[in-house]
Design an enzyme around this catalytic site. Sequence first.
Site, PDB file in Angstrom:
ATOM      1  N   LYS A 147       0.814  -1.228   0.000  1.00 37.94           N
ATOM      2  CA  LYS A 147       0.000   0.000   0.000  1.00 37.94           C
ATOM      3  C   LYS A 147       0.841   1.268   0.000  1.00 37.94           C
ATOM      4  O   LYS A 147       0.328   2.351  -0.232  1.00 37.94           O
ATOM      5  CB  LYS A 147      -0.887   0.032   1.261  1.00 37.94           C
ATOM      6  CG  LYS A 147      -1.958  -1.022   1.297  1.00 37.94           C
ATOM      7  CD  LYS A 147      -2.705  -1.008   2.615  1.00 37.94           C
ATOM      8  CE  LYS A 147      -2.001  -1.802   3.695  1.00 37.94           C
ATOM      9  NZ  LYS A 147      -2.015  -3.255   3.543  1.00 37.94           N
ATOM     10  N   LEU A 181     -10.377  -9.484  -2.701  1.00 39.91           N
ATOM     11  CA  LEU A 181     -11.765  -9.053  -2.929  1.00 39.91           C
ATOM     12  C   LEU A 181     -11.810  -7.990  -4.036  1.00 39.91           C
ATOM     13  O   LEU A 181     -10.939  -7.125  -4.094  1.00 39.91           O
ATOM     14  CB  LEU A 181     -12.368  -8.444  -1.648  1.00 39.91           C
ATOM     15  CG  LEU A 181     -12.563  -9.356  -0.450  1.00 39.91           C
ATOM     16  CD1 LEU A 181     -13.137  -8.547   0.715  1.00 39.91           C
ATOM     17  CD2 LEU A 181     -13.490 -10.507  -0.793  1.00 39.91           C
ATOM     18  N   ASP A 250      -3.661   1.744   8.852  1.00 38.72           N
ATOM     19  CA  ASP A 250      -3.900   0.806   7.753  1.00 38.72           C
ATOM     20  C   ASP A 250      -5.214   1.142   7.033  1.00 38.72           C
ATOM     21  O   ASP A 250      -5.288   1.134   5.802  1.00 38.72           O
ATOM     22  CB  ASP A 250      -3.936  -0.624   8.308  1.00 38.72           C
ATOM     23  CG  ASP A 250      -4.335  -1.647   7.263  1.00 38.72           C
ATOM     24  OD1 ASP A 250      -3.537  -1.882   6.337  1.00 38.72           O
ATOM     25  OD2 ASP A 250      -5.451  -2.192   7.360  1.00 38.72           O
ATOM     26  N   LYS A 254      -5.877   2.618   3.097  1.00 41.65           N
ATOM     27  CA  LYS A 254      -6.819   2.062   2.120  1.00 41.65           C
ATOM     28  C   LYS A 254      -7.798   3.138   1.647  1.00 41.65           C
ATOM     29  O   LYS A 254      -8.173   3.173   0.472  1.00 41.65           O
ATOM     30  CB  LYS A 254      -7.547   0.861   2.734  1.00 41.65           C
ATOM     31  CG  LYS A 254      -6.589  -0.331   2.883  1.00 41.65           C
ATOM     32  CD  LYS A 254      -7.130  -1.426   3.775  1.00 41.65           C
ATOM     33  CE  LYS A 254      -6.130  -2.588   3.824  1.00 41.65           C
ATOM     34  NZ  LYS A 254      -6.427  -3.541   4.902  1.00 41.65           N
TER      35      LYS A 254
END
Length: 398
Positions: A147, A181, A250, A254
């Site tokens: 990320k 996903l 985190d 995202k």
Amino acid sequence: MTTPPQPAICLQYGLGTRAAYEAAQKSSQASFYAPIAVAITGVGLVGGELINQILALSAPSPFRIVSLSSSKHTLFSPQGLSLTPTSWKADLLEAEPMSPDVLQRKLIDLVSPNGKVVFVDNTSSEAVAARYPSLLEAGVNVITPNKKAFSGDAGLYDRIVAASKKSGAKFLNESTVGAGLPIISTLKDLVATGDKVHKIEGVFSGTMSYIFNNFSNGQEGGPSFSSVVRVAREKGYTEPHPADDLSGSDVARKLAILTRTIPSLQSTIPLPQGFKSVPTTTLIPEALSSLTSPESADEFTNRLVEFDSESDKLREDALKDGAVLRYVGVIDVKEGIVKADLQRYPKDHAFATSLGGSDNIISFHTERYGARPLIVQGAGAGAAVTAMGVLSDLLKLV
Ligand SMILES: NC(=O)c1ccc[n+]([C@@H]2O[C@H](COP(=O)([O-])OP(=O)(O)OC[C@H]3O[C@@H](n4cnc5c(N)ncnc54)[C@H](OP(=O)(O)O)[C@@H]3O)[C@@H](O)[C@H]2O)c1
Ligand SMILES: *[C@@H]1O[C@H](CO)[C@@H](O)[C@H](O)[C@H]1NC(C)=O
Ligand SMILES: *[C@@H]1O[C@H](CO)[C@@H](O)[C@H](O)[C@H]1NC(C)=O
Ligand SMILES: CC(=O)N[C@H]1CO[C@H](CO)[C@@H](O)[C@@H]1O
């Protein structure tokens, strides 16, 4: 590329037989058969699983793995390494170190009009992420669950986008949010087809999901917050230092990635410092905020018990309103708000009823999905599903 253009090859050999086709496949002249060169940096859980998933693809494989790297060793072969699921780890341990600069140059040398090259970054390293602009500018595609690059400063992100535009090389980031996903691809499809996103809301952290599914399950009483965190840590569901999860960063990372995937938000929610620009509620008690070094992880976990009465009260207050607590990320497009926060949801809400284990759940409220949101739910962490997200990105390049 999985079904090679046989007629052209057969003409070239003037025969049109299967033997000629096979000869062509072996011949160096059949250069447009060259499978895509894949270099994998970071070969732990996910990287290892990815190698096994690539090796298990049915023949002829669209990929050849030209390089594997850990932080200490690098295997490199332009023709493709001969790897087996059982031997590659030992082979890598015996390999010479190679400087990242040398590897980068060798990969760039492999780029040609018929030869696609992909760099897969399965580390969580900032240093590796900082290489994306140079790789992309030289035509090397970049795929990663890391990320760091896409959620960091706008400067690095802008350079990545510009480098990709200039050379046409792609950067694919599906597995940065929700592992395998389909979160980013769903969002991209919604935006590309002209739907208007009103709000994205979800449980984006598998660790936070596990903690709150257990801590706040809509029943009277229940385990203490500190005990749930302790169990989650013992089971390996948290980072080595649980503060790294409880900080919410985190989730903020995202949210930064999703916000940047909606082009119209660049002006209303600009995020100049990436995830640091996302308002984020931390679950680290103020009094423990100095215990963030790796050596303090045990002390931090032990001392969480001092704050259990506060978390008990939050849980009770929510329950009185018929609600549970969930740590969520929200992008409210209409209000121009992005935030990572601890929120209440009614006991019959999907975030309260349908989550188990460390599931992620993300709901997209849009113009078309008006009355009822589009919901994506499932395991948002784990080697097999993350590697699947990376491999599906790789297959988009074939
Ligand atoms: N857990 C999940 O389900 C999940 C889901 C989505 C995304 N992700 C992302 O997946 C990534 C990996 O996470 P992690 O914490 O396991 O990674 P990590 O420990 O930092 O990286 C592990 C691997 O990367 C190698 N490595 C680290 N720095 C390197 C460098 N500078 N050059 C070359 N190799 C380097 C390590 O080599 P050595 O073995 O030699 O140390 C090791 O093979 C992260 O970006 C994470 O956010 C994870
Ligand atoms: C993710 O990748 C897509 C291209 O596949 C791009 O349009 C999008 O902006 C990217 N998002 C981020 C934050 O990198
Ligand atoms: C709560 O924790 C237990 C023990 O670790 C686990 O088996 C269970 O799945 C968790 N419950 C939920 C709802 O996640
Ligand atoms: C070395 C390695 O594979 N590291 C990580 C790769 O990514 C997954 C998640 O994306 C991590 O769980 C691995 O540890």
